[in-house]
Every structure is written in C-alpha cells, then in structure tokens.
Design a protein around this motif. Sequence first.
Motif, PDB file in Angstrom:
ATOM      1  N   HIS A   1      79.784  40.791  46.701  1.00 27.45           N
ATOM      2  CA  HIS A   1      79.036  40.303  45.545  1.00 27.45           C
ATOM      3  C   HIS A   1      79.934  40.278  44.318  1.00 27.45           C
ATOM      4  N   PHE A   2      79.954  39.129  43.637  1.00 28.38           N
ATOM      5  CA  PHE A   2      80.741  38.954  42.421  1.00 28.38           C
ATOM      6  C   PHE A   2      79.836  39.045  41.200  1.00 28.38           C
ATOM      7  N   ALA A   3      80.258  39.811  40.198  1.00 25.75           N
ATOM      8  CA  ALA A   3      79.563  39.823  38.911  1.00 25.75           C
ATOM      9  C   ALA A   3      79.756  38.457  38.272  1.00 25.75           C
TER      10      ALA A   3
ATOM     11  N   ASP B   1      81.129  29.148  42.598  1.00 29.05           N
ATOM     12  CA  ASP B   1      80.628  27.819  42.928  1.00 29.05           C
ATOM     13  C   ASP B   1      81.519  27.262  44.028  1.00 29.05           C
ATOM     14  N   LEU B   2      81.139  27.554  45.264  1.00 29.42           N
ATOM     15  CA  LEU B   2      81.968  27.198  46.410  1.00 29.42           C
ATOM     16  C   LEU B   2      81.417  25.975  47.123  1.00 29.42           C
ATOM     17  N   THR B   3      82.308  25.220  47.755  1.00 32.06           N
ATOM     18  CA  THR B   3      81.845  24.174  48.657  1.00 32.06           C
ATOM     19  C   THR B   3      81.364  24.873  49.928  1.00 32.06           C
ATOM     20  N   GLU B   4      80.638  24.145  50.734  1.00 27.71           N
ATOM     21  CA  GLU B   4      80.158  24.710  52.000  1.00 27.71           C
ATOM     22  C   GLU B   4      81.333  25.150  52.873  1.00 27.71           C
ATOM     23  N   GLU B   5      82.404  24.349  52.866  1.00 26.56           N
ATOM     24  CA  GLU B   5      83.583  24.672  53.686  1.00 26.56           C
ATOM     25  C   GLU B   5      84.293  25.934  53.179  1.00 26.56           C
ATOM     26  N   GLU B   6      84.425  26.073  51.840  1.00 23.66           N
ATOM     27  CA  GLU B   6      85.075  27.255  51.264  1.00 23.66           C
ATOM     28  C   GLU B   6      84.280  28.516  51.592  1.00 23.66           C
ATOM     29  N   ALA B   7      82.966  28.439  51.441  1.00 24.53           N
ATOM     30  CA  ALA B   7      82.118  29.594  51.733  1.00 24.53           C
ATOM     31  C   ALA B   7      82.213  29.965  53.210  1.00 24.53           C
TER      32      ALA B   7
ATOM     33  N   TYR C   1      77.175  34.210  40.919  1.00 25.28           N
ATOM     34  CA  TYR C   1      76.465  33.379  39.946  1.00 25.28           C
ATOM     35  C   TYR C   1      77.232  32.096  39.669  1.00 25.28           C
ATOM     36  N   ARG C   2      76.490  31.004  39.579  1.00 28.54           N
ATOM     37  CA  ARG C   2      77.092  29.689  39.336  1.00 28.54           C
ATOM     38  C   ARG C   2      77.234  29.365  37.860  1.00 28.54           C
ATOM     39  N   ASN C   3      76.486  30.037  37.007  1.00 29.50           N
ATOM     40  CA  ASN C   3      76.450  29.674  35.594  1.00 29.50           C
ATOM     41  C   ASN C   3      77.095  30.745  34.720  1.00 29.50           C
ATOM     42  N   SER C   4      77.769  30.281  33.703  1.00 38.62           N
ATOM     43  CA  SER C   4      78.370  31.173  32.726  1.00 38.62           C
ATOM     44  C   SER C   4      77.284  31.668  31.773  1.00 38.62           C
TER      45      SER C   4
ATOM     46  N   GLY D   1      72.075  31.397  37.700  1.00 35.28           N
ATOM     47  CA  GLY D   1      72.404  30.623  38.891  1.00 35.28           C
ATOM     48  C   GLY D   1      72.789  31.491  40.069  1.00 35.28           C
ATOM     49  N   PHE D   2      72.000  32.561  40.310  1.00 33.56           N
ATOM     50  CA  PHE D   2      72.297  33.426  41.455  1.00 33.56           C
ATOM     51  C   PHE D   2      72.380  32.584  42.719  1.00 33.56           C
ATOM     52  N   THR D   3      73.418  32.823  43.499  1.00 30.82           N
ATOM     53  CA  THR D   3      73.610  32.091  44.748  1.00 30.82           C
ATOM     54  C   THR D   3      74.135  33.039  45.812  1.00 30.82           C
ATOM     55  N   LEU D   4      73.781  32.736  47.044  1.00 30.77           N
ATOM     56  CA  LEU D   4      74.222  33.558  48.174  1.00 30.77           C
ATOM     57  C   LEU D   4      74.588  32.629  49.319  1.00 30.77           C
TER      58      LEU D   4
END
Length: 190
Positions: free
Chosen positions: A112-114, A120-126, A141-144, A185-188
């Motif tokens: 988990h990143f603070a 904000d990763l592409t599907e391939e990067e993730a 999180y995707r948003n600043s 922009g929480f993302t997992l």
Amino acid sequence: MSIFNTNEPSKLFCLEGVQDIDDTTNSSIVPSLEYLAMQQNITSIYKTCDSIEGLEESLSALLYEDRNFRDYEILYLVFEGRGNVITIGGYDYSLEEIAEFFEGKLRDKIVHFANTKILDLTEEEAQYFLDVSGARAVSGYRNSAPVLSTILDNQFFGLCQEFEDVIEITEELYRQNYALAKTLGFTLYY
C-alpha cells in the motif's frame, strides 16, 4: 474473515522515503502508526531511507533477517512519485524494479502506497508488479491532495482486519468514507 492472523496482533511494515536519513525530525507517519497500535491492535515496524541503497538494505533486512516477515500482512510505502515510479534521493525507480527486487517474496501481502506517491498504473504495469513480486494486491491513490492520506490509510488497514476479500475491503472503504476515498482516488489492483 480477516486477511490478518487474528490470533495475534496484526503486523505492518512501513518504509518512508526521507530527504536525509540523519535528520531526526519526526515524521507525520509515526503518530498514525502509534494510533494503529493503540486503537486497532496493528503493530508496525517503521524505517526510513534516503537512497535506493537504503531502500534495498531495509527490504533485505525485512526479507532475509526478520524471522517474522511472513507475519507482516501489509507493506506500507511512503514515497514520492507518480504513475509507475517512486522517487528516492532525487532518482526515479520503476515499480518493475521494485517488483524484481522482491521476486516472488510478497506472497499474500498487500503493498500500500500513501498518497505522497500517485498510483496510476496501466493494467499491464499492475499485473507485472503482482506477478513478479507475488503480492496479493497493490493499492494507493490516483489523485494528488494537499493532505496526507493517513486517515484513509488507517481505515483501510482496519478493514483488512475485518475482511479477507480485497474487493470487499475496497467496497467497504468506499461505503464508509465515500467522499474522501473518491477525492483521493483510492485504487486497488489485484
């Protein structure tokens, strides 16, 4: 069912990137980790690093010297960066490089990143990160935002104690704190 082993205190490893490791100024993350220990029974190890060598040294100590490493459910990384890179000591390192360092050793763990690092990763990067590192999920999180994400981070870690399924954890996080989760922009990725 929880992702944590509920028979003992939950464990979290926090690594924070700082400008100078010799600077003893208190981190804004430490009070949050203390709150987790006191209020949510989540113990943590906290370390700082100011270079890629310091990052590798801290992660190597965790992987190869800490006999309790398998008990850590979450690696909480507090670094600056955007997209697919983290910044340490003025240099950018890709998540692919970090994944290759772990190479299969993060089985059943959530990274988990603070929000100091925009995730904000592409599907391939993730998928590459998950496949190579062996991690169960990577979140952030995707948003600043002008505030540190510790409030939502702590809620996320608490939900990891209650639920096993990462989708259920994410849904519950949005249900309980929709406005903040949406704003940050929480993302997992899993």
